[in-house]
Design an enzyme around this catalytic site. Structure first.
Site, PDB file in Angstrom:
ATOM      1  N   ASP A 294      -5.569  -2.246 -15.783  1.00  0.00           N
ATOM      2  CA  ASP A 294      -6.927  -2.292 -15.031  1.00  0.00           C
ATOM      3  C   ASP A 294      -8.112  -2.984 -16.079  1.00  0.00           C
ATOM      4  O   ASP A 294      -9.034  -3.165 -15.700  1.00  0.00           O
ATOM      5  CB  ASP A 294      -7.097  -0.960 -14.316  1.00  0.00           C
ATOM      6  CG  ASP A 294      -6.458  -1.202 -12.965  1.00  0.00           C
ATOM      7  OD1 ASP A 294      -6.497  -2.376 -12.334  1.00  0.00           O
ATOM      8  OD2 ASP A 294      -6.121  -0.070 -12.614  1.00  0.00           O
ATOM      9  N   TYR A 378      -8.811   1.151  -6.009  1.00  0.00           N
ATOM     10  CA  TYR A 378      -9.190   2.483  -6.804  1.00  0.00           C
ATOM     11  C   TYR A 378     -10.348   2.314  -7.190  1.00  0.00           C
ATOM     12  O   TYR A 378     -11.025   1.274  -7.672  1.00  0.00           O
ATOM     13  CB  TYR A 378      -8.119   2.631  -7.874  1.00  0.00           C
ATOM     14  CG  TYR A 378      -7.018   3.604  -7.606  1.00  0.00           C
ATOM     15  CD1 TYR A 378      -7.452   5.048  -7.638  1.00  0.00           C
ATOM     16  CD2 TYR A 378      -5.812   3.246  -7.050  1.00  0.00           C
ATOM     17  CE1 TYR A 378      -6.435   5.870  -7.248  1.00  0.00           C
ATOM     18  CE2 TYR A 378      -4.743   4.291  -6.736  1.00  0.00           C
ATOM     19  CZ  TYR A 378      -5.090   5.268  -6.797  1.00  0.00           C
ATOM     20  OH  TYR A 378      -4.206   6.364  -6.656  1.00  0.00           O
ATOM     21  N   ASP A 577     -11.420   6.321 -43.196  1.00  0.00           N
ATOM     22  CA  ASP A 577     -12.015   6.009 -41.791  1.00  0.00           C
ATOM     23  C   ASP A 577     -11.200   5.861 -40.599  1.00  0.00           C
ATOM     24  O   ASP A 577     -10.593   5.007 -40.249  1.00  0.00           O
ATOM     25  CB  ASP A 577     -12.841   4.607 -41.957  1.00  0.00           C
ATOM     26  CG  ASP A 577     -14.020   4.597 -40.836  1.00  0.00           C
ATOM     27  OD1 ASP A 577     -13.798   5.434 -40.013  1.00  0.00           O
ATOM     28  OD2 ASP A 577     -14.810   3.716 -41.024  1.00  0.00           O
TER      29      ASP A 577
HETATM   30 CO    CO Z   1      -3.082   7.222  -7.877  1.00  0.00          CO
END
Ligand code: CO
Length: 626
Positions: A294, A378, A577
């Protein structure tokens, strides 16, 4: 006011850069996926002084008329130089709104798809009918359909019907039907029909007029700070109770905190999500291929919400606005995109002395920096919390609408439990990989793992009650691929061996993970190769400017990259680092209460000081309550 190298892009900077991109001969009719600041090299940023000029490079990604994987254009605003890179078909730039629009249009005008919808009793004959059809395009990578030529930019379209514009379409899936769209060839390559499934009978509305009457009894709860807030804001720089940091936005990573220090001591150079994946576990061919990245596949940052006072955020709020572009290169300003405020957080510490019948108690408070992103069904909230005792917390809030299947009967509740009448929802995971670029007290850092070791029964331990904390120095990238182990109380610690506290011990911060599983998909699966970051809760690498993408920079149609490639040489991380990558998540077994909109579910992690201070740093909190 002078611009800091890490300030988010201004409208004028984006407009200037878009114009320069349009002048390029090797980019024709661009459709933009994203715009963002290409962050200046760390050493340059650190050397920056107020009033200095800042190097500002605007980075675009997008597609144009060329049938390749798209372009990346880095525009240096001071030199007006444009560096254009063409991206290969094997790992393409993120989808843009033009890809989504094209996929929707091709599906809604495809005769075979329309016939299949009609056969399901779905009206698709008039303009008004088609307006009620909701098409959700999903990324096509990982499990390509054989009818889409290899490497072509593909999407899978699934569909729903809305009663009207504000209906919840997920209550009415046009189930068993997928349109495979070949974006490169601008065609529907194949319509897959798994057979007609019954339309669930009940609506799933939760838009205002369709909600039940508001419950009585909730009296107003107001948060007031009559003397103002305790933070100071200068552009995108924030100071609060010893903390000093910069707020930023990245097209893939979303909300970013930069140069976070406490009492003048550096903690994190940069902290943000790097990528995320939502793999589904259901065998249903409507869901079995789902594993959307996503963040990197669709640019999470493009989906940032404009937040409303009193609704999304409560209290005395400071908002930051963010500038993005649409696919045509026009600036889109999202007002109130990042929310910041203080919250009371119960007690910070307390003791009641029973002998003297006196006690002390102090209140805790936290600074919240948050943003919410809506991607398809979502909604993801990312909340950074800074506490008075040096604790830093990330909490992801998951809400929105779950994926659905129309089922006359529940076939396998273990893979797709029932959530409403004739409606089931497939099991899935949401896995988020956060990249934490440490600079604890400046200088090089080390990474340790702490486990509790239970001591065997012996003369010294006759009842087997003894245990001890064992710290192991993780010195190589391969050794730092670790998973959480609640049964061993496992945690990870970042140490600065050169910086000592008042007790003479090296200062440290500890990552406290939650007990969450990693990716369930088999290591050999395309899902696992494309989202390899999710195979481990922890990875660590030495800082490299270009290594910021947990699954690779361009993940559309890609077979996998990012952390496995970064760590392939098993570099030394013993004193460097240090960059830590932490994957957290939720394994979601949907329930009726998740329907029609899901109450927030949470996941996250804490970073706590361990010997960073010499004693409780909050003894000086004012005692309002005594
Ligand atoms: Co879910």
């Amino acid at each position: 006011m002078s611009v800091h190298p890490l300030d988010p892009l201004s409208v004028q900077e984006i407009e200037t850069a878009v114009a320069l991109v349009r002048e390029q001969d090797d980019i024709n009719t661009p459709f933009f996926s994203s715009v963002g600041l290409l962050e200046t090299e760390k050493s340059v940023v650190k050397a920056h002084q107020p009033g200095d000029g800042a190097v500002r490079v605007v980075q675009f990604r997008g597609v144009d008329e060329a049938r390749d994987g798209g372009f990346q254009a880095d525009v240096d605003l001071s030199t007006k130089q444009v560096d254009v890179k063409r991206v290969s078909l094997a790992s393409q730039v993120p989808y843009s709104f033009s890809d989504f629009e094209l996929a929707v249009r091709l599906t809604k005008t495809n005769a075979e798809w329309l016939a299949a919808a009609r056969a399901r009793g779905v009206a698709v004959d008039t303009e008004a009918d088609l307006k009620r059809i909701q098409i959700d395009p999903w990324p096509g990578g990982g499990y390509p359909h054989p009818d889409v030529p290899q490497g072509h930019r593909a999407m899978r379209c699934i569909a729903f019907v809305r009663d009207d514009a504000t209906d919840n379409g997920y209550a009415h899936p046009i189930d068993g039907l997928i349109a495979h769209v070949d974006i490169t060839a601008r065609t529907v390559a194949c319509v897959e029909d798994f057979g007609r499934r019954p339309m669930p009978p009940e609506p799933g509305r939760f838009d205002g007029p369709n909600l039940p009457p508001a419950r009585p009894g909730l009296q107003p709860l107001e948060i007031e700070q009559p003397q103002g807030t305790s933070f100071e804001v200068d552009g995108y720089r924030v100071r609060w109770q010893g903390y000093d940091f910069r707020v930023g936005i990245h097209p893939v990573h979303g909300l970013v905190l930069h140069q976070l220090s406490l009492n003048g001591r550096p903690l994190l150079y940069r902290a943000a999500l790097s990528d995320m994946v939502v793999p589904y576990g259901d065998s249903d061919p409507m869901h079995s291929w789902k594993h959307v990245l996503d963040a990197s596949e669709v640019c999470l940052g493009n989906f940032i919400n404009s937040l409303k006072l009193g609704c999304d955020c409560l209290g005395e709020i400071h908002y930051f606005d963010i500038n993005l572009i649409n696919h045509q290169g026009k600036v889109r300003t999202v007002e109130h995109a990042i929310c910041m405020h203080e919250e009371d957080y119960g007690i910070q510490w307390k003791h009641f002395d029973a002998l003297s019948r006196t006690g002390e108690v102090r209140r805790s408070r936290r600074l919240v920096i948050s943003a919410i992103f809506t991607i398809g069904n979502y909604d993801y909230g990312f909340f950074w919390y800074l506490y008075l005792d040096g604790t830093i917390q990330m909490e992801v809030k998951l809400t929105g609408i779950v994926g659905v299947s129309a089922k006359a009967q529940v076939v396998n509740a273990g893979q797709s439990p029932q959530i409403a009448q004739n409606l089931t929802s497939p099991v899935h995971q949401h896995l988020f990989c956060f990249r934490l670029d440490w600079e604890l007290d400046g200088g090089a850092n080390q990474l340790f793992e702490n486990n509790i070791e239970v001591l065997p029964i012996s003369d010294d331990n006759p009842h087997g009650t003894q245990f001890q904390n064992v710290a192991t120095h993780l010195t190589r990238e391969q050794d730092a691929k670790r998973n959480v182990a609640p049964e061993r109380n496992r945690s990870w610690k970042v140490v600065n061996p050169e910086s000592r506290n008042g007790l003479g011990l090296p200062v440290a911060y500890k990552l406290l993970p939650q007990g969450v599983p990693t990716l369930f998909a088999s290591a050999d699966s395309p899902t696992s190769k494309r989202a390899a970051f999710a195979r481990h809760n922890l990875w660590a690498t030495p800082y490299a400017r270009d290594e910021i993408a947990a699954s690779g920079a361009n993940t559309v149609m890609h077979s996998g990259g990012g952390l496995p490639a970064y760590t392939a040489d098993n570099r030394d991380i013993s004193h460097c680092d240090l960059v830590m990558w932490h994957t957290i998540g939720v394994t979601h077994v949907p329930r009726p209460e998740d329907w029609p909109v899901m109450p927030v579910e949470y996941c996250g992690f804490h970073l706590i000081p361990v010997g960073f201070f010499d004693r409780n740093p909050t003894l000086d909190l004012p005692g309002h309550c005594t």
